[in-house]
Motif scaffolding. Structure first.
Motif, PDB file in Angstrom:
ATOM      1  N   GLU A  84     130.556 -10.994  33.184  1.00 30.37           N
ATOM      2  CA  GLU A  84     131.317 -11.112  32.425  1.00 30.37           C
ATOM      3  C   GLU A  84     131.299 -11.998  30.752  1.00 30.37           C
ATOM      4  OE1 GLU A  84     135.029  -8.675  34.850  1.00 30.37           O
ATOM      5  OE2 GLU A  84     134.371 -10.523  35.134  1.00 30.37           O
ATOM      6  N   GLY A  85     131.318 -12.914  31.769  1.00 25.43           N
ATOM      7  CA  GLY A  85     131.486 -14.184  30.236  1.00 25.43           C
ATOM      8  C   GLY A  85     130.595 -14.065  29.789  1.00 25.43           C
ATOM      9  N   LEU A  86     129.349 -13.859  30.561  1.00 21.90           N
ATOM     10  CA  LEU A  86     127.552 -13.548  29.411  1.00 21.90           C
ATOM     11  C   LEU A  86     128.217 -12.771  28.874  1.00 21.90           C
ATOM     12  CD1 LEU A  86     125.391 -15.435  29.461  1.00 21.90           C
ATOM     13  CD2 LEU A  86     124.317 -13.909  31.289  1.00 21.90           C
ATOM     14  N   LEU A  87     128.350 -11.726  28.593  1.00 20.53           N
ATOM     15  CA  LEU A  87     128.441 -10.281  28.009  1.00 20.53           C
ATOM     16  C   LEU A  87     129.773 -10.158  26.688  1.00 20.53           C
ATOM     17  CD1 LEU A  87     128.640  -7.443  30.689  1.00 20.53           C
ATOM     18  CD2 LEU A  87     126.225  -8.421  28.988  1.00 20.53           C
ATOM     19  N   ARG A  88     130.434 -11.111  27.023  1.00 21.25           N
ATOM     20  CA  ARG A  88     131.705 -12.121  25.977  1.00 21.25           C
ATOM     21  C   ARG A  88     131.013 -12.644  25.152  1.00 21.25           C
ATOM     22  NH1 ARG A  88     135.117 -11.563  30.665  1.00 21.25           N
ATOM     23  NH2 ARG A  88     136.606  -9.879  30.822  1.00 21.25           N
ATOM     24  N   ARG A  89     130.319 -13.700  25.699  1.00 22.06           N
ATOM     25  CA  ARG A  89     129.773 -14.259  24.790  1.00 22.06           C
ATOM     26  C   ARG A  89     128.784 -13.949  23.474  1.00 22.06           C
ATOM     27  NH1 ARG A  89     130.821 -17.508  29.028  1.00 22.06           N
ATOM     28  NH2 ARG A  89     128.656 -17.793  30.071  1.00 22.06           N
ATOM     29  N   ASN A  90     127.625 -13.163  24.197  1.00 24.13           N
ATOM     30  CA  ASN A  90     126.991 -12.201  23.635  1.00 24.13           C
ATOM     31  C   ASN A  90     127.570 -10.909  23.077  1.00 24.13           C
ATOM     32  OD1 ASN A  90     124.001 -14.127  24.229  1.00 24.13           O
ATOM     33  ND2 ASN A  90     125.436 -14.488  25.546  1.00 24.13           N
ATOM     34  N   GLU A  91     128.475 -10.591  22.814  1.00 24.08           N
ATOM     35  CA  GLU A  91     128.849  -9.561  22.475  1.00 24.08           C
ATOM     36  C   GLU A  91     128.738  -8.397  22.444  1.00 24.08           C
ATOM     37  OE1 GLU A  91     128.976 -10.848  17.812  1.00 24.08           O
ATOM     38  OE2 GLU A  91     131.355 -11.194  18.405  1.00 24.08           O
ATOM     39  N   ILE A  92     128.065  -8.187  23.849  1.00 24.72           N
ATOM     40  CA  ILE A  92     127.329  -7.575  24.140  1.00 24.72           C
ATOM     41  C   ILE A  92     127.985  -6.206  24.785  1.00 24.72           C
ATOM     42  CG2 ILE A  92     125.384  -6.537  25.934  1.00 24.72           C
ATOM     43  CD1 ILE A  92     124.085  -9.145  25.407  1.00 24.72           C
ATOM     44  N   ASN A  93     128.172  -5.090  24.404  1.00 27.43           N
ATOM     45  CA  ASN A  93     129.315  -3.689  24.869  1.00 27.43           C
ATOM     46  C   ASN A  93     129.449  -3.295  26.552  1.00 27.43           C
ATOM     47  OD1 ASN A  93     129.816  -2.476  22.400  1.00 27.43           O
ATOM     48  ND2 ASN A  93     128.387  -1.562  21.626  1.00 27.43           N
ATOM     49  N   MET A  94     130.640  -3.725  26.161  1.00 23.29           N
ATOM     50  CA  MET A  94     130.313  -3.702  28.760  1.00 23.29           C
ATOM     51  C   MET A  94     131.309  -2.708  28.546  1.00 23.29           C
ATOM     52  SD  MET A  94     132.092  -6.872  30.123  1.00 23.29           S
ATOM     53  CE  MET A  94     133.365  -7.861  28.919  1.00 23.29           C
ATOM     54  N   VAL A  95     131.170  -1.463  29.637  1.00 22.97           N
ATOM     55  CA  VAL A  95     132.513  -1.230  30.003  1.00 22.97           C
ATOM     56  C   VAL A  95     132.716  -0.525  31.530  1.00 22.97           C
ATOM     57  CG1 VAL A  95     130.768   0.979  30.043  1.00 22.97           C
ATOM     58  CG2 VAL A  95     133.352   1.680  29.482  1.00 22.97           C
ATOM     59  N   TYR A  96     133.992   0.151  31.721  1.00 26.89           N
ATOM     60  CA  TYR A  96     134.391  -0.609  32.396  1.00 26.89           C
ATOM     61  C   TYR A  96     134.372   0.700  33.687  1.00 26.89           C
ATOM     62  CZ  TYR A  96     135.263  -5.506  32.661  1.00 26.89           C
ATOM     63  OH  TYR A  96     135.055  -6.927  32.694  1.00 26.89           O
ATOM     64  N   VAL A  97     133.726   1.108  34.704  1.00 27.83           N
ATOM     65  CA  VAL A  97     132.960   2.810  35.061  1.00 27.83           C
ATOM     66  C   VAL A  97     133.550   3.100  36.663  1.00 27.83           C
ATOM     67  CG1 VAL A  97     131.529   3.150  32.973  1.00 27.83           C
ATOM     68  CG2 VAL A  97     130.703   2.568  35.527  1.00 27.83           C
ATOM     69  N   PRO A  98     134.092   3.712  37.510  1.00 29.69           N
ATOM     70  CA  PRO A  98     134.015   4.206  38.627  1.00 29.69           C
ATOM     71  C   PRO A  98     132.312   3.809  39.429  1.00 29.69           C
ATOM     72  CG  PRO A  98     135.379   6.236  37.014  1.00 29.69           C
ATOM     73  CD  PRO A  98     134.377   5.034  36.641  1.00 29.69           C
ATOM     74  N   ILE A  99     132.504   3.358  40.517  1.00 27.47           N
ATOM     75  CA  ILE A  99     130.715   3.746  41.738  1.00 27.47           C
ATOM     76  C   ILE A  99     129.761   4.888  40.887  1.00 27.47           C
ATOM     77  CG2 ILE A  99     132.149   3.984  43.394  1.00 27.47           C
ATOM     78  CD1 ILE A  99     129.604   2.128  44.491  1.00 27.47           C
ATOM     79  N   GLU A 100     131.291   6.068  41.360  1.00 29.13           N
ATOM     80  CA  GLU A 100     130.171   7.079  40.967  1.00 29.13           C
ATOM     81  C   GLU A 100     129.612   7.250  40.101  1.00 29.13           C
ATOM     82  OE1 GLU A 100     134.166   7.482  44.350  1.00 29.13           O
ATOM     83  OE2 GLU A 100     133.558   6.842  41.717  1.00 29.13           O
ATOM     84  N   LYS A 101     129.974   6.474  38.971  1.00 22.86           N
ATOM     85  CA  LYS A 101     128.888   6.273  37.485  1.00 22.86           C
ATOM     86  C   LYS A 101     127.910   5.649  37.208  1.00 22.86           C
ATOM     87  CE  LYS A 101     128.507   6.979  32.863  1.00 22.86           C
ATOM     88  NZ  LYS A 101     128.484   7.952  32.438  1.00 22.86           N
ATOM     89  N   LEU A 102     128.091   5.194  38.310  1.00 22.08           N
ATOM     90  CA  LEU A 102     126.999   4.250  38.715  1.00 22.08           C
ATOM     91  C   LEU A 102     126.018   4.726  39.252  1.00 22.08           C
ATOM     92  CD1 LEU A 102     128.391   0.435  38.737  1.00 22.08           C
ATOM     93  CD2 LEU A 102     127.163   1.250  37.215  1.00 22.08           C
ATOM     94  N   ASN A 103     126.133   5.428  40.228  1.00 18.49           N
ATOM     95  CA  ASN A 103     125.592   6.319  40.930  1.00 18.49           C
ATOM     96  C   ASN A 103     124.389   6.848  40.519  1.00 18.49           C
ATOM     97  OD1 ASN A 103     126.455   4.512  43.434  1.00 18.49           O
ATOM     98  ND2 ASN A 103     127.953   6.109  44.075  1.00 18.49           N
ATOM     99  N   ARG A 104     125.369   7.932  39.199  1.00 21.83           N
ATOM    100  CA  ARG A 104     124.311   8.878  38.303  1.00 21.83           C
ATOM    101  C   ARG A 104     123.592   8.203  37.448  1.00 21.83           C
ATOM    102  NH1 ARG A 104     129.774  11.138  38.212  1.00 21.83           N
ATOM    103  NH2 ARG A 104     130.374  10.293  36.129  1.00 21.83           N
ATOM    104  N   LEU A 105     124.045   6.049  36.994  1.00 23.79           N
ATOM    105  CA  LEU A 105     123.188   6.526  36.446  1.00 23.79           C
ATOM    106  C   LEU A 105     120.947   6.169  36.865  1.00 23.79           C
ATOM    107  CD1 LEU A 105     125.360   4.134  33.746  1.00 23.79           C
ATOM    108  CD2 LEU A 105     124.505   5.697  33.342  1.00 23.79           C
ATOM    109  N   THR A 106     121.636   5.578  38.309  1.00 22.28           N
ATOM    110  CA  THR A 106     120.420   5.414  38.863  1.00 22.28           C
ATOM    111  C   THR A 106     120.740   5.346  40.345  1.00 22.28           C
ATOM    112  OG1 THR A 106     118.857   3.228  39.391  1.00 22.28           O
ATOM    113  CG2 THR A 106     120.812   2.831  39.236  1.00 22.28           C
ATOM    114  N   LYS A 107     119.401   5.150  41.137  1.00 26.13           N
ATOM    115  CA  LYS A 107     118.952   5.906  42.340  1.00 26.13           C
ATOM    116  C   LYS A 107     119.188   4.482  43.204  1.00 26.13           C
ATOM    117  CE  LYS A 107     117.819  10.771  42.294  1.00 26.13           C
ATOM    118  NZ  LYS A 107     117.280  11.713  42.875  1.00 26.13           N
ATOM    119  N   ASN A 108     118.924   3.516  42.778  1.00 26.67           N
ATOM    120  CA  ASN A 108     118.446   1.752  42.859  1.00 26.67           C
ATOM    121  C   ASN A 108     119.819   1.449  43.108  1.00 26.67           C
ATOM    122  OD1 ASN A 108     115.526   1.753  42.484  1.00 26.67           O
ATOM    123  ND2 ASN A 108     116.709   2.784  40.250  1.00 26.67           N
ATOM    124  N   ASN A 109     119.780  -0.085  43.996  1.00 25.41           N
ATOM    125  CA  ASN A 109     121.283  -0.298  44.705  1.00 25.41           C
ATOM    126  C   ASN A 109     120.935  -1.465  43.221  1.00 25.41           C
ATOM    127  OD1 ASN A 109     122.636  -2.251  45.903  1.00 25.41           O
ATOM    128  ND2 ASN A 109     121.015  -3.682  46.378  1.00 25.41           N
TER     129      ASN A 109
END
Length: 244
Positions: free
Chosen positions: A41-66
């Motif tokens: 989180e700190g690294l993303l803020r310092r580099n001004e990279i877009n980040m968004v907080y989502v439910p785990i279900e969203k991440l599971n849909r994005l990838t089947k990997n761990n």
């Protein structure tokens, strides 16, 4: 060759950021704690990279990997600097034509705009690092591959980019309904940069204020606005018409 467009895992994303990968957006699991998450989180803020907080279900849909609570979209293209775009435009014959996208968020609209930009000879597209639509596989597909041909620059602040363009003798034309001036009353024959706003909010007021021209499209029906990619096409082809 198209690069991979996704990486997953906290440590893998940290390494990608530290290696200066072109990261468009990072999805983080809501409520996830731990030292690695805090570091990311700190690294993303310092580099001004877009980040968004989502439910785990969203991440599971994005990838089947761990994914370990984090998935990042990597841009399939390399970005340019604003200075590079202006320098390249100055080296060619004829007036420059740039496109600035103010917080455009839909990847398919972005792709459609890139496709039209390539067809109309746009010298470069300028977007803001935070809040802009990422270049994804859908963007590439909708652009019909034009995303590999039209140079795109990411900037920290669009308003600063406007001041730089104006200092380079490039006029700013904002597409907005908040004006009495028609698109057909505005000169497009000099070096210009056309600003298109977000799908829902339009152009930021401070950017409108900094513009050299404001122009609107005549709307003769009952619907109050066009899709942004369609409106952008009309503006670009009016520039083409005036320059032919």
């Amino acid at each position: 060759m198209q690069k991979t467009t996704q990486i997953y895992g906290l440590r893998a994303i940290i390494e990608a950021v530290n290696s200066n990968e072109e990261i468009d957006k990072v999805f983080l699991q809501k409520g996830l704690k731990g030292d690695l998450m805090k570091e990311l989180e700190g690294l993303l803020r310092r580099n001004e990279i877009n980040m968004v907080y989502v439910p785990i279900e969203k991440l599971n849909r994005l990838t089947k990997n761990n994914h370990q609570g984090a998935v990042a979209n990597i841009s399939p293209i390399a970005f340019h600097t604003l200075e590079d775009l202006v320098e390249r435009a100055n080296e060619k014959e004829g007036p420059a034509l740039f496109l600035l996208l103010d917080q455009l968020s839909d990847v398919r609209n972005f792709g459609a705009i890139i496709r039209t930009a390539e067809c109309t000879g746009v010298d470069g597209i300028i977007v803001q690092k935070k809040g802009a639509a990422p270049v994804t596989a859908d963007t590439i597909k909708t652009s019909a591959g034009a995303a590999y041909r039209v140079p795109i620059a990411k900037v920290d602040h669009l308003k600063d980019a406007i001041f730089y363009l104006q200092a380079s003798d490039i006029k700013i034309v904002s597409a907005t309904e908040k004006t009495d001036d028609s698109i057909y009353d505005v000169p497009f024959t000099d070096s210009i940069a056309i600003v298109m706003g977000a799908e829902d909010r339009g152009i930021t007021p401070s950017i409108l204020k900094a513009s050299d021209y404001r122009a609107k499209l005549p709307l003769l029906g009952e619907i109050e606005s066009l899709n942004v990619s369609v409106a952008c096409a009309v503006f670009l082809y009016e520039a083409v018409r005036q320059r032919l």
